[in-house]
Scaffold this motif. Sequence first.
Motif, PDB file in Angstrom:
ATOM      1  N   ILE A 122      41.356  36.166  33.835  1.00 52.36           N
ATOM      2  CA  ILE A 122      42.209  35.138  34.448  1.00 52.36           C
ATOM      3  C   ILE A 122      43.539  35.092  33.710  1.00 52.36           C
ATOM      4  CG2 ILE A 122      40.873  33.486  33.004  1.00 52.36           C
ATOM      5  CD1 ILE A 122      41.651  31.270  34.890  1.00 52.36           C
ATOM      6  N   ASP A 123      44.588  34.686  34.399  1.00 54.97           N
ATOM      7  CA  ASP A 123      45.917  34.615  33.787  1.00 54.97           C
ATOM      8  C   ASP A 123      45.925  33.686  32.560  1.00 54.97           C
ATOM      9  OD1 ASP A 123      45.963  35.269  36.629  1.00 54.97           O
ATOM     10  OD2 ASP A 123      48.132  35.327  36.434  1.00 54.97           O
ATOM     11  N   LYS A 124      46.793  34.043  31.613  1.00 57.91           N
ATOM     12  CA  LYS A 124      46.859  33.354  30.315  1.00 57.91           C
ATOM     13  C   LYS A 124      46.881  31.819  30.374  1.00 57.91           C
ATOM     14  CE  LYS A 124      49.989  32.608  26.457  1.00 57.91           C
ATOM     15  NZ  LYS A 124      51.255  32.985  25.795  1.00 57.91           N
ATOM     16  N   GLU A 161      51.065  46.827  45.450  1.00 60.19           N
ATOM     17  CA  GLU A 161      50.244  46.640  46.647  1.00 60.19           C
ATOM     18  C   GLU A 161      50.803  45.514  47.528  1.00 60.19           C
ATOM     19  OE1 GLU A 161      46.268  45.427  45.902  1.00 60.19           O
ATOM     20  OE2 GLU A 161      45.720  45.704  48.005  1.00 60.19           O
ATOM     21  N   ARG A 162      51.139  44.394  46.908  1.00 56.80           N
ATOM     22  CA  ARG A 162      51.690  43.270  47.686  1.00 56.80           C
ATOM     23  C   ARG A 162      53.064  43.622  48.248  1.00 56.80           C
ATOM     24  NH1 ARG A 162      49.454  39.181  43.108  1.00 56.80           N
ATOM     25  NH2 ARG A 162      47.334  39.064  43.914  1.00 56.80           N
ATOM     26  N   LEU A 163      53.807  44.450  47.514  1.00 60.92           N
ATOM     27  CA  LEU A 163      55.143  44.830  47.991  1.00 60.92           C
ATOM     28  C   LEU A 163      55.085  45.685  49.265  1.00 60.92           C
ATOM     29  CD1 LEU A 163      56.968  45.457  44.604  1.00 60.92           C
ATOM     30  CD2 LEU A 163      57.704  43.843  46.381  1.00 60.92           C
ATOM     31  N   SER A 171      52.414  30.875  43.924  1.00 61.91           N
ATOM     32  CA  SER A 171      51.109  30.501  43.400  1.00 61.91           C
ATOM     33  C   SER A 171      50.746  31.354  42.186  1.00 61.91           C
ATOM     34  CB  SER A 171      50.068  30.683  44.522  1.00 61.91           C
ATOM     35  OG  SER A 171      48.891  29.966  44.231  1.00 61.91           O
ATOM     36  N   GLY A 172      51.662  31.444  41.250  1.00 66.95           N
ATOM     37  CA  GLY A 172      51.425  32.305  40.083  1.00 66.95           C
ATOM     38  C   GLY A 172      51.157  33.722  40.532  1.00 66.95           C
ATOM     39  N   MET A 173      51.882  34.136  41.575  1.00 64.14           N
ATOM     40  CA  MET A 173      51.574  35.433  42.193  1.00 64.14           C
ATOM     41  C   MET A 173      52.320  36.567  41.499  1.00 64.14           C
ATOM     42  SD  MET A 173      51.693  36.586  46.151  1.00 64.14           S
ATOM     43  CE  MET A 173      50.627  35.258  46.705  1.00 64.14           C
TER      44      MET A 173
HETATM   45  N1  GLN Z   1      48.606  36.210  38.821  1.00 62.48           N
HETATM   46  C1  GLN Z   1      47.388  36.492  39.504  1.00 62.48           C
HETATM   47  C2  GLN Z   1      47.665  37.252  40.775  1.00 62.48           C
HETATM   48  O1  GLN Z   1      48.748  37.302  41.213  1.00 62.48           O
HETATM   49  C3  GLN Z   1      46.557  35.238  39.802  1.00 62.48           C
HETATM   50  C4  GLN Z   1      47.253  34.211  40.629  1.00 62.48           C
HETATM   51  C5  GLN Z   1      46.383  33.026  41.026  1.00 62.48           C
HETATM   52  O2  GLN Z   1      45.176  33.056  40.927  1.00 62.48           O
HETATM   53  N2  GLN Z   1      46.982  31.955  41.487  1.00 62.48           N
HETATM   54  O3  GLN Z   1      46.796  37.814  41.358  1.00 62.48           O
END
Ligand code: GLN
Length: 272
Positions: A204-206, A124-126, A117-119
Motif C-alpha cells: 500500500i502507498d506510504k 498503462e493508465r496513460l 485519488s492518489g493515482m
Molecule cells: N497510488 C496507487 C495507485 O495509483 C493507489 C491509489 C489508491 O489506492 N487510491 O494505484
Amino acid sequence: MKKLLAAVMAVVMCMAMLTACGTETPASVASDAVSAEASDAASAEASDVADVATLVVGTNAEFPPFEYLGDDGEVAGFEVDLLEAMAEKMGVEIEWQNMEFGAIVAAIGTKIDLGMSGMTITEERLQTVDFSEPYFEAVQYVMVAEGSDIATSDDLKNKVLGSQLGTTGNYFAEEIEGAEVKTYDTFVDAVNDLVAGRLDAVIIDKDPAIVFAGQNEGKVVALPGDQFNFEAELYGIAMPKGSEWAEKLNAALAEVKADGTYDALIAEYFID
Ligand code: GLN
C-alpha cells in the motif's frame, strides 16, 4: 471558508440527489463559455452560481490523508483541499463523487470529468487517460503484523499478500514469486484482514500505510518501501485523453505552489 462551504454544499446536494449525481453528463461540457467569461472579472462577479462550471471528480475517500470521510461524513483530505484551491484559481466548482478506486479510470469522460485519488501516473493508465503534472511523490510501503520477520522483497515470496483492486500495490503483489494475492475493494478491508491474521502483508502507498498503522498501533507496522526496492511513484489528476483541462489544471497547480497554498497543505496533512 467560502470555498469550504461551497464544497460541503456540493456534497450535500449530491447526497440529496444521489441518482442525479451518478447519471448527469459531466458538467465540464459547459465550461468553455464559462472560462471565457471568467477573464472578465466584472461578469464573473455577477455571474449566477448556476452558470459556474462544475467539475465532477471521482475519488475513493478511503485513502487518508489524501481523501477520507470526515466526522461529518463529507469528503476531506489533502487532495480535496488542494483541488478546491486549484478550482478557485480556475473559477470552477468541484463536485466530489466517492467511488471504488478500481472504477475511476473507466468512469473518466462519462460519469466523471476527472479522477483524483492518489493515482499514480503509470504507462498503462496513460493508454486510456491523460494526467496533470505530478503533484505528489509517493512510494509503496509494506504493512506487516507487529513482530513479523518480513523485512526485504525476498521475504515476500510465497506469502499471502493483500492489496486494493487496480492499484500499483496490487500490481507489485502479483509480480512476487509464489505469492498468493488477495485483492480487496478497499485498503481498509485489506488492513483489517492483516490485523485479523489472514494476510502476511499488505502492499500500500506510504502515507495511507502510516495512517492505518497508527490506527492499529501494537498490531501492525508500516515498513519503508526502499527495504523492498520499490521506486518512487508520482500522483497526477487523471482526465480524458486530449482534455483541455490539462493546461488549466497545470496552471492552477503552479499558482497554488507559487502562492504558498501547496506548502501549507503539505504542512497540515503530513508529519514528515
Ligand atoms: N497510488 C496507487 C495507485 O495509483 C493507489 C491509489 C489508491 O489506492 N487510491 O494505484
